[in-house]
Design a protein around this motif. Sequence first.
Motif, PDB file in Angstrom:
ATOM      1  N   UNK A   5       6.087  -7.027 -33.024  1.00  0.00           N
ATOM      2  CA  UNK A   5       5.733  -6.409 -34.305  1.00  0.00           C
ATOM      3  C   UNK A   5       6.024  -4.926 -34.259  1.00  0.00           C
ATOM      4  N   UNK A  19      -2.665 -15.215 -27.266  1.00  0.00           N
ATOM      5  CA  UNK A  19      -4.107 -15.198 -27.497  1.00  0.00           C
ATOM      6  C   UNK A  19      -4.481 -14.388 -28.730  1.00  0.00           C
ATOM      7  N   UNK A  20      -3.577 -14.265 -29.678  1.00  0.00           N
ATOM      8  CA  UNK A  20      -3.798 -13.524 -30.929  1.00  0.00           C
ATOM      9  C   UNK A  20      -3.918 -12.023 -30.727  1.00  0.00           C
ATOM     10  N   UNK A  21      -3.715 -11.555 -29.519  1.00  0.00           N
ATOM     11  CA  UNK A  21      -3.766 -10.118 -29.272  1.00  0.00           C
ATOM     12  C   UNK A  21      -2.392  -9.503 -29.455  1.00  0.00           C
ATOM     13  N   UNK A  22      -2.409  -8.199 -29.748  1.00  0.00           N
ATOM     14  CA  UNK A  22      -1.188  -7.406 -29.722  1.00  0.00           C
ATOM     15  C   UNK A  22      -1.340  -6.336 -28.654  1.00  0.00           C
ATOM     16  N   UNK A  28       0.146  -2.806 -27.731  1.00  0.00           N
ATOM     17  CA  UNK A  28       0.926  -1.750 -28.369  1.00  0.00           C
ATOM     18  C   UNK A  28       1.601  -0.850 -27.347  1.00  0.00           C
ATOM     19  N   UNK A  68       3.242  -9.572 -29.201  1.00  0.00           N
ATOM     20  CA  UNK A  68       2.253 -10.592 -29.522  1.00  0.00           C
ATOM     21  C   UNK A  68       2.247 -11.644 -28.415  1.00  0.00           C
ATOM     22  N   UNK A 115       8.174  -7.974 -38.234  1.00  0.00           N
ATOM     23  CA  UNK A 115       7.894  -8.861 -37.110  1.00  0.00           C
ATOM     24  C   UNK A 115       9.125  -9.696 -36.798  1.00  0.00           C
TER      25      UNK A 115
END
Lengths: 109, 114
Positions: free
Chosen positions: A33, A94-97, A99, A91, A48
């Motif tokens: 993303x 586990x739905x985390x990003x 950065x 991404x 994305x």
Amino acid sequence: GQSLEQPSEVTAVEGAIVQINCTYQTSGFYGLSWYQQHDGGAPTFLSYNGLDGLEETGRFSSFLSRSDSYGYLLLQELQMKDSASYFCAVRGGNNRLAFGKGNQVVVIP
Amino acid sequence: DVKVTQSSRYLVKRTGEKVFLECVQDMDHENMFWYRQDPGLGLRLIYFSYDVKMKEKGDIPEGYSVSREKKERFSLILESASTNQTSMYLCASSLTGDLAYEQYFGPGTRLTVT
């Protein structure tokens, strides 16, 4: 784990094209993303890439190569309002990003 | 439009105080996140929650705790504030699964601990 690398700052004139690169290392990868953050503002989602290739959204495009663990954000026809920080974010599953440290773009007249 | 709000834009607290940062989202998102942002370090994940009463540690959870009693609200707690917790704190929310790549951020709380 995850690690992302982005160069730190670039200055460009209005109307120019800027490419912001992002290389990543991660144990689980679902996509890349891109976010924009103006000074004093909140990060906002730009683009994305879940698959290899180019995604175009107006003046901005984003590219992903999974085999090279590399992506970039292309800013075209730069405008003064594009002066901001740009972050890539990996991404995971586990739905985390995760950065990157961000890249500041300064647009000058 | 998705809206994520945070209880304060600016906060000044003393060392040792207990600090509560509140975040509310209005789009029924399953996931909520707390980040801190420091110059040159980007956004670092403190904690996140994927459901009510569920939480997972992020990359820098030490000195923080969280609470999610309702789906729309996610609180960050500094049990005993220290000067190294002076930072910008950002809350975010997202849908789950295939749409988790897009997070919506609140305006941030700039916390100063003196």
